[in-house]
Design an enzyme around this catalytic site. Structure first.
Site, PDB file in Angstrom:
ATOM      1  N   ARG A 240       0.855  -1.193   0.000  1.00  0.00           N
ATOM      2  CA  ARG A 240       0.000   0.000   0.000  1.00  0.00           C
ATOM      3  C   ARG A 240       0.882   1.231   0.000  1.00  0.00           C
ATOM      4  O   ARG A 240       1.962   1.230   0.602  1.00  0.00           O
ATOM      5  CB  ARG A 240      -0.859   0.056   1.265  1.00  0.00           C
ATOM      6  CG  ARG A 240      -2.163  -0.699   1.186  1.00  0.00           C
ATOM      7  CD  ARG A 240      -3.170  -0.035   0.242  1.00  0.00           C
ATOM      8  NE  ARG A 240      -4.394  -0.779   0.151  1.00  0.00           N
ATOM      9  CZ  ARG A 240      -4.622  -1.801  -0.684  1.00  0.00           C
ATOM     10  NH1 ARG A 240      -3.691  -2.190  -1.529  1.00  0.00           N
ATOM     11  NH2 ARG A 240      -5.785  -2.422  -0.698  1.00  0.00           N
ATOM     12  N   GLU A 269      -2.069   8.002  -4.123  1.00  0.00           N
ATOM     13  CA  GLU A 269      -2.335   7.611  -5.512  1.00  0.00           C
ATOM     14  C   GLU A 269      -3.784   7.951  -5.899  1.00  0.00           C
ATOM     15  O   GLU A 269      -4.654   7.939  -5.029  1.00  0.00           O
ATOM     16  CB  GLU A 269      -2.052   6.105  -5.707  1.00  0.00           C
ATOM     17  CG  GLU A 269      -2.945   5.189  -4.926  1.00  0.00           C
ATOM     18  CD  GLU A 269      -2.495   3.720  -5.023  1.00  0.00           C
ATOM     19  OE1 GLU A 269      -1.308   3.430  -4.827  1.00  0.00           O
ATOM     20  OE2 GLU A 269      -3.376   2.887  -5.290  1.00  0.00           O
ATOM     21  N   HIS A 287      -0.768   0.415  -9.656  1.00  0.00           N
ATOM     22  CA  HIS A 287      -1.554  -0.444  -8.738  1.00  0.00           C
ATOM     23  C   HIS A 287      -2.255  -1.572  -9.516  1.00  0.00           C
ATOM     24  O   HIS A 287      -3.494  -1.669  -9.511  1.00  0.00           O
ATOM     25  CB  HIS A 287      -2.570   0.411  -7.960  1.00  0.00           C
ATOM     26  CG  HIS A 287      -3.028  -0.228  -6.678  1.00  0.00           C
ATOM     27  ND1 HIS A 287      -3.325   0.467  -5.540  1.00  0.00           N
ATOM     28  CD2 HIS A 287      -3.233  -1.535  -6.362  1.00  0.00           C
ATOM     29  CE1 HIS A 287      -3.709  -0.358  -4.583  1.00  0.00           C
ATOM     30  NE2 HIS A 287      -3.658  -1.589  -5.063  1.00  0.00           N
TER      31      HIS A 287
HETATM   32  C1  8YV Z   1      -7.143  -3.972  -5.789  1.00  0.00           C
HETATM   33  C2  8YV Z   1      -5.467  -4.414  -3.945  1.00  0.00           C
HETATM   34  O1  8YV Z   1      -7.182  -4.087  -7.149  1.00  0.00           O
HETATM   35  O2  8YV Z   1      -6.715  -6.260  -3.252  1.00  0.00           O
HETATM   36  C3  8YV Z   1      -6.073  -5.274  -2.911  1.00  0.00           C
HETATM   37  O3  8YV Z   1      -5.909  -4.977  -1.721  1.00  0.00           O
HETATM   38  O4  8YV Z   1      -4.670  -3.594  -3.655  1.00  0.00           O
HETATM   39  C4  8YV Z   1      -5.841  -4.581  -5.375  1.00  0.00           C
HETATM   40  O5  8YV Z   1      -5.854  -5.948  -5.669  1.00  0.00           O
HETATM   41  C5  8YV Z   1      -7.348  -2.536  -5.435  1.00  0.00           C
HETATM   42  O6  8YV Z   1      -7.277  -2.310  -4.067  1.00  0.00           O
HETATM   43  C6  8YV Z   1      -8.688  -2.026  -5.946  1.00  0.00           C
HETATM   44  O7  8YV Z   1      -9.736  -2.316  -5.088  1.00  0.00           O
END
Ligand code: 8YV
Length: 327
Positions: A240, A269, A287
């Site tokens: 993150r 972001e 991401h």
């Molecule tokens: C998502 C991610 O695509 O699952 C997660 O925690 O970071 C990604 O796989 C993103 O968060 C969109 O919801």
């Protein structure tokens, strides 16, 4: 009996909307607008459920303004967009989408590690710019991956997937740090050795971050931690934004205090800290670690299953605050 109404807060597969439409009155977001908090509150009026992505923050203001809300299903394994304590207090179930993305995300972590260590995007930019006029012995010479020491910070399911790839596929010496040490069985499966965070930072040739974001992991990698890393080390963040202090990282990269970084996630972001856009020794992706079509379908299906299960039968597959289901 009237059907529950739900909000699908971001654009999603048409098949997912069709399936949800079999059970609910669905308000969707076909333009994929990222709504402000007040827009989200307005759209959530009268909705019993919400299908969200990481960009949709569910906090005390939203909960207070949407008393009919019963469940928010995140199409993500991470759920730092939820104030889970506030959701529990408000009797709102939160669900996430674990497991279905583990291997895909671990694949991407390895892709980013390889691209970073072997300077793939930096050399591609050089080639596209027409600068490749002759071969030279040290052109884009990078760091060795096979046989090197792979450090992993955060050893959940995705971290273990990266460890297995490193140990079994690339003969890497795997070390990790985590809130708690894995069981001997899991350590053996990953061929991974538990070390302190300091030893991890000092010893890793490649450090991959896979820990969840929380107040306690905010800037877990800042100037002090970067200073402990080897000047030849590569840092990869697929966890993150906010876990790395991006400003401190940009300085460390520019001054070559570490060799390179691969980043899929950023503080604030989709805005990227401007200096990171100009330093050459960083691989940047928007991401996308879970972004394969089958995996994104599986994530959407799981979020939909959670909404359908909870609003029709009071059961969800992957609850984050199951005490709400029991209550
Ligand atoms: C998502 C991610 O695509 O699952 C997660 O925690 O970071 C990604 O796989 C993103 O968060 C969109 O919801």
């Amino acid at each position: 009996m009237s059907r529950p109404s739900i909000l699908v807060a971001r654009a999603v597969f048409p098949e997912t909307l069709d399936r949800l439409g079999q059970y609910f009155d669905v308000e969707a977001n076909p333009d994929d607008t990222v709504w402000s908090k007040s827009q989200l509150i307005e759209k959530l009026q009268g909705k019993a459920g919400a299908f969200t992505a990481g960009s949709d923050r569910i906090d005390t203001d939203v909960l207070a303004a949407c008393p009919q809300l019963k469940i928010v299903a995140n199409m993500a394994v991470g759920f730092n967009n939820f104030d889970l304590d506030a959701m529990t207090a408000a009797g709102v179930l939160g669900t996430n989408a674990p497991d279905v993305l583990t291997e895909t995300t671990a694949d991407f972590g390895f892709a980013l590690l390889m691209a970073t260590a072997r300077r793939v995007t930096e050399s591609e930019h050089f080639l596209r710019a027409g600068k490749w006029t002759k071969w030279s012995y040290d052109m884009f010479a990078g760091a060795e991956v096979h046989g090197s020491t792979l450090g992993i910070l955060g050893m959940g399911r995705i971290g273990q997937g990266i460890a297995r790839r490193g140990a079994h596929g690339f003969g890497m010496n795997v070390i990790y740090h985590n809130r708690s040490q894995l069981s001997p069985d899991l350590e053996a499966a990953c061929k991974a050795r538990y070390v302190s965070k300091e030893e991890l930072l000092k010893t890793a040739d490649h450090l991959v971050l896979v820990l969840p974001y929380s107040a306690s992991s905010h800037h877990a990698i800042g100037g002090a931690e970067l200073a402990l890393m080897k000047p030849t080390a590569c840092l990869v963040n697929i966890a993150r934004g906010g876990i790395v202090d991006d400003a401190a990282l940009a300085v460390a990269l520019r001054e070559r205090r570490i060799a390179a970084a691969g980043l899929d996630v950023f503080e604030g972001e989709p805005t990227v800290y401007p200096d990171l856009l100009t330093v050459p020794n960083v691989v940047l992706t928007p991401h996308i670690a879970s972004a394969t079509v089958p995996t994104r379908r599986a994530m959407a299906d799981l979020a939909a299953d959670n909404l359908i299960g909870y609003l029709t039968q009071g059961k969800a597959l992957t609850p984050l605050n199951p005490q709400v289901m029991a209550g």
